[in-house]
Design an enzyme around this catalytic site. Structure first.
Site, PDB file in Angstrom:
ATOM      1  N   ASP A 103       0.812  -1.425   0.285  1.00 58.88           N
ATOM      2  CA  ASP A 103       0.274  -0.187  -0.139  1.00 58.88           C
ATOM      3  C   ASP A 103       0.976   1.422  -0.322  1.00 58.88           C
ATOM      4  OD1 ASP A 103      -1.593  -1.969   0.331  1.00 58.88           O
ATOM      5  OD2 ASP A 103      -3.317  -0.997   1.873  1.00 58.88           O
ATOM      6  N   LYS A 110      -9.872   0.644  -2.323  1.00 58.15           N
ATOM      7  CA  LYS A 110      -9.779   0.107  -0.931  1.00 58.15           C
ATOM      8  C   LYS A 110     -10.291   1.389  -0.260  1.00 58.15           C
ATOM      9  CE  LYS A 110      -6.732  -1.179   2.570  1.00 58.15           C
ATOM     10  NZ  LYS A 110      -5.581  -1.319   2.681  1.00 58.15           N
ATOM     11  N   LYS A 167      -6.705   3.583  -3.488  1.00 55.27           N
ATOM     12  CA  LYS A 167      -7.614   3.800  -2.009  1.00 55.27           C
ATOM     13  C   LYS A 167      -6.789   5.395  -1.735  1.00 55.27           C
ATOM     14  CE  LYS A 167      -5.122   2.110   2.440  1.00 55.27           C
ATOM     15  NZ  LYS A 167      -4.504   1.632   2.712  1.00 55.27           N
TER      16      LYS A 167
END
Lengths: 334, 497, 290
Positions: free
Chosen positions: A171, A270, A234
């Site tokens: 991430d 996300k 995300k």
């Protein structure tokens, strides 16, 4: 080349292409220049914030009942990236959370495991060990999370290290400073380089939407990240407010739809930060479903970045099944 | 149900994206509503049997079941209602201070909010509109309208400096079936705030919420005769507007009937306001916030099954984005949920009546016969009840009847334009002028277009927004007079127009 | 001095900035209050009316597009032109049997009324329009816009003050007008037309037709390209007929109040709401967001 005594740069990822030689972008063509990026982003439609919020609010009135609700809750559990990103995280904490991720409700074998455990790079080896064989992935934040304010070499080394230690998913954060300064090529190149550096790990790109100054930029940043090779986009680090909201997620979902239409590549999403109740989670799934359809209703294309959501999902599942309102005391806290 | 194991082949560009998540039926409870065996007229503060003792059925358009029977008023009933209204005007209501009138209106606003869910269910049962809309739009706005005008009742002298703000007397108001309780609020609230008394004729197919509201006025202690309700068909409406004891006529409905009323009232020296039909242009420029524009277009034509006078029924898309926009529109269309209006997830409910369904069907047939290309998403319609699938017409030109006539149903005619000048020309090429929409990210273009559109309401980068503080009403054959806001008082004040 | 023969004026129509004769070639005698013929005045027909409406429609968008400041200046200029010819106007008004002092007062009041309305050109929008405080993140504004082409049935009397009082509020907002002049006392309206033609008023903004009104009024009222009728000059019968014919196009008809009109009374005979009567409120919504 070393940094604070650690080898950095390309050393740990010798199998990969050097970061400076970017792969041909499937979207932007063989030669990615500032001009190419500019014209790509110019085609991104503007977003009206009020309209986007209205649509999100309208979808929030959907009423999901009984067996459909159970199915949604079950799916939400499987989509959870159970997360701990604190300075005080320890191996012990990671072991506890790993067990929670693998068996969210030890008393109920029908409850599926979460999708992944999301930790700082330092704790990746511990998470990998604790989750071996569980089917739960290990996600690591990287690239100088949460600010991203570090030299590229440092970011690459961090991401590569986490991947090499067994993180299945990285991430990363984008360089919001560069993005806001108009240096979209830099943002693009960093994402592409990190993607290379941590291959074959799944690349999740954190836009930190709360710092981008509006939905137009969220949409542009989404398109940029996807063009640069993001497997997921995300919303947030969770360290900046606002984090995930329904409207901002909607804007990103619409960008994913457009990117898919243009390139044929399906990118996941996300939302992270601030999603703590089952009710919220179901609203996200409704929005996902009505924007991208059935093909995205899978953990391989949708994750919740959350820490306290999981237990609320469990409580709701039991309430729907048993018809009794639940107490947090009956669910494990780690 | 979503697919748990395999990743499906994702939809291709332009293909319909199926909605993945299943929502189990989520029906609003109807036990909170009690419907009587039959309903009398409401005259002088109490139920009053019709002189001719005739009653007509009102049906649930989603099931075709008869809900109850409602009094059919005639000339004699209108006489009695006007007399009661006159008595109240000359008596308690006429003498009451504005601040006291205000308190009644505030009271009604609060009571309507208190009973909001009950009214919403009744509205949906009687009219077929989705509970989502009656619950989230019609009822909150109706209550807000009373609250807004309540505040004007004791401030009229500040509304229009120098204007004679005395009331007119007895107002005859005829309202349509598309927003029954909301249209009641739009009519009754400003009339009472200004100090008039009212004879209201609800639409034939949707009388129930007005009758429920009448009972609410009794609970509120509103003096008898201030609001009288004569249910019935067009005959009762015609009697009401032409009655010599009426000082003011307000009508919302079709342009056809509006013209008849205007003609009928020639030389009668009654004040008249008309809120009539429309064929609203909805202009989308190439730089529009495209996803919000799609939502706006969808909402513009499918809100309330398209039974909306300001429905954006003529989509004008800039030619450069036509294909892409149409793709998005079709995808979005496929996610509309058509069905049981009582289901909280229903987006498009039942057509209000058999007659309206036939009218929509006839115009759609004409559209096909005239050579326009029709598109309807796959959607299963219930067996019983009155239903019409959301419909797009492509390849429509200005000359097609579906581009000129108000369909008042879920049918969108799509045309293209090349330049802003052409867009405005096409938009204005209609005898109507109620509303218009425009989508573009360029500020100066919004103002340029809004200046030139001949329409009483221009929604820029949004659509179908309503607010008690905001005036609504048309140019040209869409009628005259405004409802809402400060301007909504003018039709009910002696010095107004 | 003897021997000089005066030059008489031909009383013509005022259409599209020009002074044409009636297409029919007909005239009718305008009489003074003693029944003496003052002049033969053009007798316009429905075809002249059709032409006048066409001119008014053509002129309307650009007249409305001018700034209020500019329209105000032009209407003020009309007042200047009338002031300049005050004696001529007074003489015309006197033909109706009005005493000299009273005629002068009517002329001066007409001038003052023009000046009064001229000042409204860039102000009525602020009084009639407003921002609406809606319950949501929207900029929401209501502004008055001119209705379009307005027919003005001028009062038979006072021929000058009545016409000025009804015409000025119509054009000040950006409407254009087709006037059916006082049939009994047409001369002041013709002189007014001549003042307008020299006041920078663009051709077609005001069109004045003299002649038998019964032959034109029904066509004016039913004309689908006319958006409104000011019927202050109509009697009850004509008003009913106008209103009936107007229904075909949902035309706005403003009838006279019941009872006598005090034309000299500024409190009742002039009002910004007279301007508002031939405007349409346009409400524009726009979201407020990032």
């Amino acid at each position: 080349m070393t940094f604070l005594g650690l080898p950095i740069g390309l050393a740990p990822m010798s199998a990969k292409a050097p970061a400076t030689v970017l792969p041909t972008s499937p979207v932007l063509g063989p030669s990615v220049t500032p001009k190419v990026i500019e014209s790509y982003l110019r085609a991104v439609p503007p977003v009206d914030e009020v309209g986007a919020a209205e649509r999100a609010a309208a979808l929030s009135t959907r009423s999901v009942k009984r067996e459909s609700k159970l199915a949604a809750l079950d799916l939400a559990v499987r989509m959870c990236d159970l997360t701990t990103l604190e300075g005080r995280d320890t191996p012990g904490k990671i072991v506890q959370l790993a067990s929670k991720a693998a068996r969210p409700d030890p008393t109920d074998p029908t409850i599926p495991p979460a999708a992944a455990l999301c930790v700082y790079p330092n704790l990746v080896p511990h998470a990998v060990r604790a989750l071996a064989g569980s089917g739960v992935g290990v996600a690591s934040v990287a690239t100088y999370f949460p600010s991203g304010q570090a030299p590229l070499e440092v970011k690459l080394a961090e991401a590569a290290w986490a991947a090499s230690e067994g993180a299945d998913e990285i991430d990363m954060v984008i360089d919001r400073g560069a993005f806001l300064a108009g240096d979209c090529l830099k943002v693009y190149e960093e994402i592409a380089a990190v993607g290379e550096a941590c291959r074959p790990a799944c690349l999740k790109v954190i836009l930190e939407t709360g710092e981008l100054g509006g939905f137009d930029n969220v949409r542009r940043a989404s398109m940029l990240a996807m063009a640069a090779g993001a497997d997921f986009i995300k919303t947030s680090t969770g360290k900046v407010s606002p984090a995930a909201t329904l409207p901002v997620t909607l804007v990103m979902l619409e960008a994913i739809r457009d990117f898919y239409a243009a390139s044929g590549r399906a990118v996941g999403i996300k939302p992270a930060g601030g999603i703590s109740t089952a009710k919220q989670a179901v609203r996200y799934l409704v929005m996902l479903s009505e924007t991208l359809g059935a093909a995205w209703l899978t953990p391989s294309r949708f994750r919740f970045g959350a820490s306290s959501l999981l237990n609320d999902l469990l409580m709701q599942i039991r309430w729907v099944r048993e018809g009794r309102y639940q107490s947090p005391d009956y669910f494990t806290e780690d | 149900m979503y697919d748990q194991t395999s990743e499906r082949t994702p939809a291709r560009r332009g293909e319909v994206v199926p909605s993945g998540l299943d929502y189990a039926p989520s029906l609003e409870a109807v036990d909170q509503v009690s419907i009587d065996e039959s309903y009398d007229l409401w005259i002088d503060g109490k139920p009053s049997p019709p002189a001719a003792n005739r009653y007509f059925p009102t049906v649930n358009p989603a099931t075709e079941e008869t809900l109850t029977r409602v009094a059919e008023g005639d000339g004699e009933d209108v006489d009695r209602a006007v007399a009661a209204a006159r008595k109240a005007y000359n008596g308690a209501w006429g003498k009451m201070a504005g601040k006291e009138r205000a308190k009644y209106l505030y009271r009604l606003a609060r009571m309507l909010a208190e009973r909001s869910r009950e009214f919403a269910v009744l509205e949906t049962l009687d009219g077929g509109k989705p509970i989502k809309e009656s619950r989230d739009v019609d009822l909150p706005l109706a209550s807000a309208h009373f609250f807004y005008y309540a505040g004007w009742a004791d401030k009229l002298e500040y509304a229009f400096p120098g204007l004679d703000t005395r009331p007119l007397g007895v107002a005859a108001q005829v309202i349509p079936w598309n927003f029954p309780i909301l249209m009641l609020a739009w009519k009754v609230a400003p009339a009472l705030a200004a100090g008039n008394t009212v004879v209201l004729k609800p639409a034939e197919t949707t009388p129930l919420t007005a009758l429920a509201f009448a009972r609410l006025t009794a609970e509120a202690g509103l003096p008898p005769g201030v609001l009288n309700i004569v249910t019935g068909g067009g005959g009762a409406g015609a009697e009401a507007v032409a009655h010599p004891g009426v000082d003011k006529v307000a009508f919302t409905g079709s342009t056809e009937v509006g013209k008849l009323i205007q003609k009928r009232l020639a030389g009668a020296r009654k004040r008249l306001t008309l809120e009539l039909g429309g064929k609203a242009p909805h202009i989308v420029f190439e730089d529009a916030p495209v996803d919000q524009a799609v939502e706006g277009v969808i909402n513009g034509i499918f809100f309330n099954q398209g039974h909306v006078c300001c429905a954006g029924s003529r989509l004008l898309v800039q030619e450069s984005i036509y294909d892409a926009f149409l793709d998005r529109l079709k995808v979005r269309l496929a996610s509309l949920r058509v069905g049981d209006p009582l289901d909280k997830n229903t987006d498009v409910g039942a057509i209000n009546s058999r007659a309206q369904l036939d009218k929509i069907g006839a115009l759609v047939e004409i559209g096909v016969a005239e050579g326009a290309e029709m598109y309807q998403p796959p959607c299963a319609l219930p067996e019983r009840g009155y239903w019409f699938a959301p419909t797009l017409f492509m390849g429509v030109s200005q000359g097609h009847r579906i581009a000129r006539e108000e369909i008042f149903g879920p049918v969108l005619s799509i045309m293209t334009f090349r330049t802003p000048v052409e867009a405005v020309e096409k938009a204005n090429n209609t005898p109507y002028g109620l509303s218009a929409g425009v989508w573009t990210a360029k500020g100066s273009r919004i103002l340029w277009v809004a200046d030139r559109l001949r329409a009483g309401v221009v929604w820029a980068n949004t659509y179908n927004k309503f607010d008690p503080a905001s005036p609504f009403g048309g140019y040209r054959e869409s009628g005259f007079g405004r409802e809402g806001g400060r301007h909504g008082l003018l039709p009910y004040l002696r010095g107004g127009s | 001095m003897s021997g000089r023969i005066g030059v008489r004026k031909t009383y013509k129509l005022y259409v599209d900035g020009d002074f044409p004769r009636s297409e029919s070639g007909r005239t009718y005698p305008a009489l003074d209050h003693r029944g003496e013929v003052i002049a033969r005045v053009a007798a316009a027909t429905r075809k002249d009316l059709r032409g006048a409406v066409r001119a008014a429609r053509r002129a309307q968008p650009s007249w409305a597009a001018r700034t209020g400041y500019n329209r105000g200046q032009i209407i003020y200029r009309i007042a200047e032109m009338v002031e300049d010819r005050a004696a001529v106007f007074a003489a015309q008004v006197r033909m109706a049997g009005v005493a000299a002092a009273k005629a002068r007062r009517e002329v001066f009041r007409s001038i003052d009324r023009l000046v009064w309305y001229a000042g409204w050109a860039d102000k009525y929008q602020q009084v009639i329009g407003n921002l609406n405080p809606v319950a949501g993140p929207f900029f929401n504004i209501s502004v008055p816009e001119p209705t379009g082409v307005v027919g003005v049935i001028a009062p038979e009397a006072p021929a000058l003050l009545g016409l000025v009082s009804r015409l000025a509020p119509v054009i000040v907002s950006g409407n254009t007008a087709v006037v059916l002049a006082s049939e009994r006392w047409p001369a002041p309206s013709v002189v007014l037309a001549e003042a307008m033609a020299t006041a920078d008023l663009p051709g077609g903004v005001v069109n004045i037709l003299t002649g038998p009104r019964s032959g034109m009024a029904p066509y004016l009222a039913s004309h689908l390209d006319v958006n409104g009728i000011d019927a202050y000059g109509a009697d009850e019968d004509m008003l009913a007929g106008l209103e009936e014919a107007a229904a075909a196009g949902v035309k706005r008809v403003v009838g006279p109040p019941e009872g006598r009109i005090a034309w000299m009374d500024d409190r009742t005979a002039q009002s910004p709401y007279a301007i508002a009567a031939f405007t349409e409120i346009k409400t524009v919504w726009h979201p407020k967001g990032l």
